[in-house]
Design a protein around this motif. Sequence first.
Motif, PDB file in Angstrom:
ATOM      1  N   SER A  41       2.179  -9.044   6.320  1.00 23.98           N
ATOM      2  CA  SER A  41       1.385  -8.567   6.900  1.00 23.98           C
ATOM      3  C   SER A  41       0.944  -8.812   8.631  1.00 23.98           C
ATOM      4  CB  SER A  41      -0.607  -8.655   6.462  1.00 23.98           C
ATOM      5  OG  SER A  41      -1.190  -8.417   7.086  1.00 23.98           O
ATOM      6  N   ARG A  42       1.194  -7.042   8.678  1.00 27.48           N
ATOM      7  CA  ARG A  42       1.162  -6.887   9.983  1.00 27.48           C
ATOM      8  C   ARG A  42      -0.429  -7.704  11.309  1.00 27.48           C
ATOM      9  NH1 ARG A  42       4.427  -3.492  12.594  1.00 27.48           N
ATOM     10  NH2 ARG A  42       3.420  -3.834  14.462  1.00 27.48           N
ATOM     11  N   LYS A  76       0.795  -1.081  -0.504  1.00 27.33           N
ATOM     12  CA  LYS A  76      -0.098  -0.348  -0.111  1.00 27.33           C
ATOM     13  C   LYS A  76       1.040   1.383   0.128  1.00 27.33           C
ATOM     14  CE  LYS A  76      -3.945  -2.099   0.295  1.00 27.33           C
ATOM     15  NZ  LYS A  76      -4.803  -2.441  -0.890  1.00 27.33           N
ATOM     16  N   PHE A  77       1.670   1.293   0.631  1.00 25.85           N
ATOM     17  CA  PHE A  77       2.652   2.113   0.619  1.00 25.85           C
ATOM     18  C   PHE A  77       3.812   3.166  -0.936  1.00 25.85           C
ATOM     19  CE2 PHE A  77       7.545   3.984   1.202  1.00 25.85           C
ATOM     20  CZ  PHE A  77       7.082   5.492   1.729  1.00 25.85           C
ATOM     21  N   GLU A 102       0.233   1.397  12.673  1.00 27.56           N
ATOM     22  CA  GLU A 102      -0.825   0.379  11.586  1.00 27.56           C
ATOM     23  C   GLU A 102      -1.455  -0.383  12.075  1.00 27.56           C
ATOM     24  OE1 GLU A 102      -0.835  -1.100   8.130  1.00 27.56           O
ATOM     25  OE2 GLU A 102      -0.329   0.827   7.919  1.00 27.56           O
ATOM     26  N   THR A 114       5.863  -1.509   7.647  1.00 25.35           N
ATOM     27  CA  THR A 114       5.626  -0.114   8.135  1.00 25.35           C
ATOM     28  C   THR A 114       6.257   0.593   7.006  1.00 25.35           C
ATOM     29  OG1 THR A 114       6.919   0.910   9.658  1.00 25.35           O
ATOM     30  CG2 THR A 114       4.671  -0.548  10.358  1.00 25.35           C
ATOM     31  N   HIS A 132      -4.497  -5.174   8.196  1.00 21.96           N
ATOM     32  CA  HIS A 132      -5.450  -5.285   7.349  1.00 21.96           C
ATOM     33  C   HIS A 132      -5.146  -6.766   6.771  1.00 21.96           C
ATOM     34  CE1 HIS A 132      -1.585  -4.416   5.714  1.00 21.96           C
ATOM     35  NE2 HIS A 132      -1.371  -3.510   6.114  1.00 21.96           N
ATOM     36  N   THR A 153       3.141   3.532  14.409  1.00 21.79           N
ATOM     37  CA  THR A 153       2.521   3.944  13.045  1.00 21.79           C
ATOM     38  C   THR A 153       1.635   4.271  13.282  1.00 21.79           C
ATOM     39  OG1 THR A 153       2.597   2.798  11.760  1.00 21.79           O
ATOM     40  CG2 THR A 153       4.594   3.931  11.668  1.00 21.79           C
ATOM     41  N   SER A 198       0.986  -5.597   2.309  1.00 18.89           N
ATOM     42  CA  SER A 198       1.784  -5.215   3.063  1.00 18.89           C
ATOM     43  C   SER A 198       1.365  -3.096   2.948  1.00 18.89           C
ATOM     44  CB  SER A 198       3.003  -5.489   2.786  1.00 18.89           C
ATOM     45  OG  SER A 198       4.177  -5.132   4.539  1.00 18.89           O
ATOM     46  N   ASN A 199       2.334  -2.607   4.413  1.00 19.79           N
ATOM     47  CA  ASN A 199       2.510  -1.111   4.183  1.00 19.79           C
ATOM     48  C   ASN A 199       4.513  -0.731   3.979  1.00 19.79           C
ATOM     49  OD1 ASN A 199       1.303   0.808   3.490  1.00 19.79           O
ATOM     50  ND2 ASN A 199       0.801   2.086   5.482  1.00 19.79           N
ATOM     51  N   GLU A 230      -1.413  -4.155  15.990  1.00 21.05           N
ATOM     52  CA  GLU A 230      -0.922  -3.017  15.767  1.00 21.05           C
ATOM     53  C   GLU A 230       0.263  -2.024  16.069  1.00 21.05           C
ATOM     54  OE1 GLU A 230      -2.388   1.244  17.747  1.00 21.05           O
ATOM     55  OE2 GLU A 230      -4.185  -0.172  16.531  1.00 21.05           O
ATOM     56  N   SER A 231       1.036  -1.262  14.845  1.00 23.57           N
ATOM     57  CA  SER A 231       1.914  -1.102  15.500  1.00 23.57           C
ATOM     58  C   SER A 231       2.359   0.261  16.182  1.00 23.57           C
ATOM     59  CB  SER A 231       2.833   0.277  13.997  1.00 23.57           C
ATOM     60  OG  SER A 231       4.070   0.478  13.859  1.00 23.57           O
TER      61      SER A 231
END
Length: 751
Positions: A264-265, A219-220, A274, A331, A277, A272, A282-283, A268-269
């Motif tokens: 994929s996480r 996604k980033f 994040e 992230t 999802h 960030t 990924s991000n 939660e980060s």
Amino acid sequence: MFHKNKVASVVALAVMSMSGALSASANDNSDEISFALEEVVVTAQKREESLQDVPVAVTAFSGLQLEEAGIQTIADLERVTPNTTLRPSRATNTTLTAYVRGIGQNDPLWGFEPGVGLYIDDIYFARPQGAMLDVYDIERIEVLRGPQGSLYGKNTIGGAIKYVTKRMTGEAELDLGLAVGSYNQNDISVAGQLPLIEDKLYVGATVASFQRDGFGKNKFTGADNYDKDISAARLSMEFSPSDNLFVRLAGDVTRDESNNRHGSRLTESLQTGEAPHDPYDSNAGAGDDQVVENSGGNLTIEWDLSDSVTLKSVTAYREGSTEGFIDFDATPVNTFDAPVKYADHQFTQEIQFNYNSERLALVGGLYYLDGYASGAFDVIAGAALGAPAVLPQDASYPTFVAATQGTAETTSKAVYLHASYELTEQLTMTVGGRYTKDEKEASVYKEKLFTDGTAGGASAEFGGVNVNSLVVQSDFTEGDEWSQFSPKVGFDYRIGDDTMIYTSYAEGFKSGGVNMRADVTASPEGFSHVFDPETAKSYELGIKTELFDNRVRINAAVFHTNYDSVQITQTVLIGTDFVPSVATNNEQVIDGLEFEMVAQLTESLTANFNLGYLDTEWDKFTNGVGEDVGSDMTVSNQPKLSSFVGFNYEKDLGENGTLVIGANVSYTDEIAMEVALGEQPIDEDAYTLLNLDATWYSADEHWKVALHAKNITDEQYRVAGYNFPAFLGDDEILGFYGDPRTVTLDIGYSF
């Protein structure tokens, strides 16, 4: 949770249901039944034999079976082979994590050796990078379970996977293949051969391209995640100047430009916010570009000195390289990023002697390997200094960098012998042994840098920043050598023409090595950087039988393995430093069951069933501070129960060709992704996969059209993960997933 009584119930139910179907079929047809299972020929003992005559637990797949089942990579063999785990390693597309009967290697770093031997045409793959092979131009694949040191070139402690490519027929041929499907899959293959001198000299080549969009997105950056971009080629020449001499010269090259596989996480980060999802998204900010290359050449010479004696020489050279990134935090910011490089090359030589007489079959050999592997990686931890993590391209904050690089040189020499002698018409004794001498020397360099955040030169391998301070943590060269004799003894007894029972004892050996992450400055006194070899002692009892006029084939085995000096990577907190170590003061006990059945229910309908059961316990597991916590530790990459049920229906359509329809379902029990103290968030629950296949062959045998639907229920299941809670300023807890639902149309034409 499944228990032994439930396993026995599953086996009994499958046997009774298929036996009932066969009995009903026989009653409905009072005339003599003409259909039976085809013989399966394998080379598990380095000579062609019927699968039912080999006192070894082996599962074999012909090229036609693999084609009709839509097997695309050797990872697909996991669901159809008992007690076998074959998966892409974390954050990679083509690095292989392989376990057989609970024995393997989870850490692909260049200081370790694989626990399962992978062979292509008798050539050993020393490194797991690039070993996630696509299945093409294949004659058969054999999966052997248990130690195989008395038969194979390299130490084989857990098992061996034999990938056998097609030999040429001597005719002018050209085969074209095209596969299109989900996520813009677009695979193309061209294979051909041409006789240059009739009945003596042939040349052949295969070129293949495997392309697919990603199952998800980064996604980033907007780049594909879980995509595929692989090109491969093989070229071979076969020469038979006389009936008793065969020479094959072959080469291959593979280039994988698929993007980095980002995780994929699962939490939660902390940096960030994040959150988890879509598992295929990924991000990640570390980067998407990755290149993996592998190539090699080999020369095989087979000389039949007489009807009883054959000499064989296999000479090979291989090399590979990898460049990519691992984004541990998934992230955009640089909380925990790692650019990585690997490179390796190997030379192997095997001389094999094969003797067969009426009562004695003997295989002996000499083996030599000279291997070199190297690598480098930076750990970029933007938040480790207490400042917020930033985008990787942002140079406004100071950054902590840990740089590691090194090389490992390996020399392995071995002599092996495997002999089977018929004591009576029913009883055969097998004795074998292998003497191995491995030598290793490794160089390790490790440093930690504190940068001022401005661009410039740096001593870190991938740096590009100016350095405020630098601490060299390791700069040493160490090595060792290990010698080991690994025996094998067994007996097999024939009950009539269709049943064989066998028992065996075998030992396996996997070389020690040097901890490539060693931190000399933080290590306590006596902290060893060289780790010991692994050993396995395996006891096995098996049966192979064919029933109902060879319409049912059952192969089953139970085994007990003492697995000692298990090599486990641990991170120990010493003061304020996280110190990676390799602990070998670990012992496992593995008990297991394997059951495989094939039944020709009617002339057109075939059923397959297999089951694997593993009961693994730690007898001893010593943590980083010397405490024995064995009973509380999980075992990795080995589900307690795995099973497979499949049906194939083949219909002769006369002048309209032949239609083969298949359906199968596989079950994998809950599985731990790493050795850890209790359950971890990256562990995976039990899951079931459903597949359907249909293949049509034209009557003139020129055309093939197949439709493959995989994971029809779109099951989401993890195959790997990273688990670093509260580490370097964030929770780096990531999952990597198996393929979602896909549909592929495969078209082939043969001239």
